[in-house]
Design a protein around this motif. Structure first.
Motif, PDB file in Angstrom:
ATOM      1  N   ASP A 126       0.813  -1.216   0.000  1.00  0.00           N
ATOM      2  CA  ASP A 126       0.000   0.000   0.000  1.00  0.00           C
ATOM      3  C   ASP A 126       0.848   1.268   0.000  1.00  0.00           C
ATOM      4  OD1 ASP A 126      -2.535  -1.280   0.028  1.00  0.00           O
ATOM      5  OD2 ASP A 126      -2.247  -1.748   2.150  1.00  0.00           O
ATOM      6  N   THR A 127       2.165   1.131  -0.032  1.00  0.00           N
ATOM      7  CA  THR A 127       3.032   2.310  -0.090  1.00  0.00           C
ATOM      8  C   THR A 127       2.835   3.014  -1.432  1.00  0.00           C
ATOM      9  OG1 THR A 127       4.661   1.330   1.404  1.00  0.00           O
ATOM     10  CG2 THR A 127       5.429   3.101  -0.043  1.00  0.00           C
ATOM     11  N   VAL A 128       2.781   4.341  -1.376  1.00  0.00           N
ATOM     12  CA  VAL A 128       2.576   5.163  -2.564  1.00  0.00           C
ATOM     13  C   VAL A 128       3.939   5.660  -3.060  1.00  0.00           C
ATOM     14  CG1 VAL A 128       1.558   7.288  -3.463  1.00  0.00           C
ATOM     15  CG2 VAL A 128       0.264   5.861  -1.848  1.00  0.00           C
ATOM     16  N   TYR A 129       4.239   5.367  -4.320  1.00  0.00           N
ATOM     17  CA  TYR A 129       5.503   5.766  -4.946  1.00  0.00           C
ATOM     18  C   TYR A 129       5.246   6.789  -6.050  1.00  0.00           C
ATOM     19  CZ  TYR A 129       7.728   1.651  -2.805  1.00  0.00           C
ATOM     20  OH  TYR A 129       8.229   0.708  -1.907  1.00  0.00           O
ATOM     21  N   SER A 139      -2.426  12.877  -8.935  1.00  0.00           N
ATOM     22  CA  SER A 139      -1.657  13.569  -9.959  1.00  0.00           C
ATOM     23  C   SER A 139      -0.856  14.738  -9.408  1.00  0.00           C
ATOM     24  CB  SER A 139      -2.607  14.095 -11.042  1.00  0.00           C
ATOM     25  OG  SER A 139      -3.556  14.985 -10.481  1.00  0.00           O
ATOM     26  N   TRP A 140      -0.974  14.998  -8.118  1.00  0.00           N
ATOM     27  CA  TRP A 140      -0.348  16.182  -7.540  1.00  0.00           C
ATOM     28  C   TRP A 140       0.075  15.843  -6.122  1.00  0.00           C
ATOM     29  CZ3 TRP A 140      -3.267  21.395  -6.362  1.00  0.00           C
ATOM     30  CH2 TRP A 140      -2.338  22.442  -6.265  1.00  0.00           C
ATOM     31  N   VAL A 178      -1.324  13.304  -1.965  1.00  0.00           N
ATOM     32  CA  VAL A 178      -0.664  12.115  -1.423  1.00  0.00           C
ATOM     33  C   VAL A 178      -0.817  12.066   0.092  1.00  0.00           C
ATOM     34  CG1 VAL A 178       1.520  10.881  -1.210  1.00  0.00           C
ATOM     35  CG2 VAL A 178       0.993  12.121  -3.313  1.00  0.00           C
ATOM     36  N   ASP A 179      -1.206  10.890   0.591  1.00  0.00           N
ATOM     37  CA  ASP A 179      -1.237  10.638   2.029  1.00  0.00           C
ATOM     38  C   ASP A 179       0.208  10.461   2.505  1.00  0.00           C
ATOM     39  OD1 ASP A 179      -1.419   9.664   4.604  1.00  0.00           O
ATOM     40  OD2 ASP A 179      -2.841   8.072   4.130  1.00  0.00           O
ATOM     41  N   ASN A 231       4.086  13.366 -12.830  1.00  0.00           N
ATOM     42  CA  ASN A 231       3.779  13.580 -11.412  1.00  0.00           C
ATOM     43  C   ASN A 231       2.743  12.651 -10.809  1.00  0.00           C
ATOM     44  OD1 ASN A 231       5.671  15.535 -11.087  1.00  0.00           O
ATOM     45  ND2 ASN A 231       4.258  17.248 -10.908  1.00  0.00           N
ATOM     46  N   ILE A 232       2.312  11.628 -11.519  1.00  0.00           N
ATOM     47  CA  ILE A 232       1.364  10.694 -10.907  1.00  0.00           C
ATOM     48  C   ILE A 232       2.071   9.843  -9.856  1.00  0.00           C
ATOM     49  CG2 ILE A 232       0.128   8.518 -11.403  1.00  0.00           C
ATOM     50  CD1 ILE A 232      -1.209   9.907 -13.705  1.00  0.00           C
ATOM     51  N   THR A 233       1.365   9.629  -8.747  1.00  0.00           N
ATOM     52  CA  THR A 233       1.820   8.731  -7.682  1.00  0.00           C
ATOM     53  C   THR A 233       0.804   7.601  -7.560  1.00  0.00           C
ATOM     54  OG1 THR A 233       0.657  10.082  -6.035  1.00  0.00           O
ATOM     55  CG2 THR A 233       2.989  10.553  -6.383  1.00  0.00           C
TER      56      THR A 233
END
Length: 458
Positions: free
Chosen positions: A53-56, A191-192, A196-197, A231-233
């Protein structure tokens, strides 16, 4: 799916240490089923473990997302890939009259517009892509329109985003949410950076030496100008959701149709040649790289920010996609080793090796010698005792931070009359490939490496 996940996890953990990469999240989509796992830490300073679940940060993989949204406009009959950009942005202008009048969305998707990334500082506000388009009124051509592939890191896809904004009447960030993320049921993709959490975000890392190990990047996000191109995460599962759309004729895992099957076919089949054909692939499609793996066509989309890296390979013949997100790198050897382990387990085609130099070639070295450059990148090619050498000139501040000299010398080993291997000058580097080509005027006119094109300046 016959994937030995515990063995692969162990190997990935060993490779992360070897290459100084803090973590990797890896996912495999095969015949509609997903296997995913994460190894390592989100941040070397906190030691917090990375999870699925980590956001990169996905970097230029974003371009494939933007291409999908743009193809929705094609499906709706609101844009034509081969109509001039001026059809949709009447005031569009660059320094070259032909490019101003004739550049099309297809050129931008292919990276063949030839327009220099001379968009100045468009700021961080909601009008950033409108400003970028306005700022390029005098932008020069790196190469003539349609003449050669040359990767556009930000500008090309920012122009596509501006067309989307004008037609939809909303900002690109909202368009991506409304057209892609929400319909696909994606809750972790944004996208920005403000979306992001922070508790789930991976921290980017750089490595200057194996002794020092990975350090936290000094640039924790790209400027908003890179939005549509970088810039998408996302998480590993949601990256695979995008791969699912490409493998399943435009339909998302939740059953929603995102684009038409015809648009997916167009994205994959419409192509231009890539001069440096060996490092990534010999052709570029609409938002995708086209690879040749031992005769099998594989599609790729990659991305890097300053400290994070994303890789996705789509194998239609095997109904398979493999993705990897890391908070360090990129390291070509790391990616190849991990993906090949997975591909062997799946019984599919593997990544081909780089070509072998041909010592029997006889080259007129004077045709290659010269300076090839663009703003921020300078390559000096010279002959020394019958061997071609390339000198990479680094920005002094970048060199100081990376603890490298500002001039790095490499040997160029010929593979053909236009292609060369460039062995690393540092243990942390990978072997690169370089194309030096277009001898229309006797001497080569362009140097192409890492997908970027650099015209001769001297």
């Amino acid at each position: 799916m016959t994937l030995d996940v515990p063995r692969i996890q162990t190997q990935v953990a060993e490779l992360l240490l070897e290459y100084g990469i803090p973590s990797a999240a890896i996912g495999v989509l095969h015949d509609g089923k997903v296997v995913e796992f994460a190894v390592g830490v989100k941040d070397v300073e906190t030691g917090e473990a990375a999870t699925i679940d980590t956001v990169y940060q996905c970097g230029s993989m974003t371009k494939t997302w933007t291409a999908l949204a743009f193809m929705q406009l094609v499906d709706e009959g609101r844009v034509d890939l081969d109509e001039p950009v001026r059809t949709y942005l009447p005031g569009f202008r660059v320094g070259d009259l032909e490019a101003s009048a004739m550049v099309t969305p297809r050129h931008l998707l292919y990276h063949t517009s030839g327009i220099e990334e001379a968009y100045g500082d468009p700021g961080e506000d909601d009008d950033v892509y409108e400003r970028m388009v306005a700022n390029i009124a005098d932008a020069p051509q790196v190469s003539p329109l349609g003449h050669t592939h040359g990767y556009s890191a930000a500008l090309g896809y920012a122009i596509l985003a501006r067309i989307l904004e004008v037609i939809d009447g909303k900002r690109w960030d909202d368009i991506m949410r409304d057209r892609l993320f929400d319909p696909m049921g994606l809750t972790s993709t944004g996208s920005w950076r403000e979306q992001v959490d922070g508790t789930r975000a991976a921290t980017g890392h750089l490595i200057r030496s194996l002794d020092e190990g990975p350090i936290v990047t000094p640039v924790d996000y790209l400027q908003r100008a890179f939005g549509p191109g970088g810039n998408i995460t996302s998480t590993i599962r949601e990256v695979l959701a995008m791969a699912y759309v490409l493998l399943n004729e435009g339909t998302a895992p939740n059953g929603q149709r995102i684009v038409s099957a015809e648009s997916i076919r167009e994205m994959m089949r419409s192509r231009v040649p890539v001069p440096d054909r060996y490092m990534f692939g010999p052709q570029w499609a609409l938002g995708l790289i086209v690879c040749d793996w031992h005769g099998e066509t594989v599609y790729a989309t990659d991305g890097s920010t300053i400290g994070q890296n994303a890789r996705l390979r789509i194998l239609p013949d095997s109904n398979t996609a493999i993705a990897m997100l890391t908070n360090g790198g990129p390291q070509e050897r790391f990616y190849r080793k991990v993906f090949n382990e997975i591909l062997v387990d799946l019984g599919t085609v593997t990544i081909p090796d780089l070509p072998i130099p041909n010592p029997t070639l006889h080259l007129d070295l004077s045709r290659y010698e010269g300076v090839y450059e663009r703003p921020g990148a300078r390559f000096e090619v010279s002959a020394d005792s019958g061997t071609l050498r390339l000198t990479l000139v680094l920005d002094p501040m970048q060199a100081e931070f990376l603890q490298k000299p500002d001039r790095i010398n490499y040997e160029l080993l010929p593979v053909s009359q236009t292609h060369f291997l460039m062995p690393p000058a540092d243990p942390l580097e990978d072997t690169q490939t370089v194309a030096i080509y277009d001898f229309t005027d006797g001497a080569a006119r362009y140097l192409h490496t890492n997908c970027r094109v650099h015209p001769r300046s001297g």
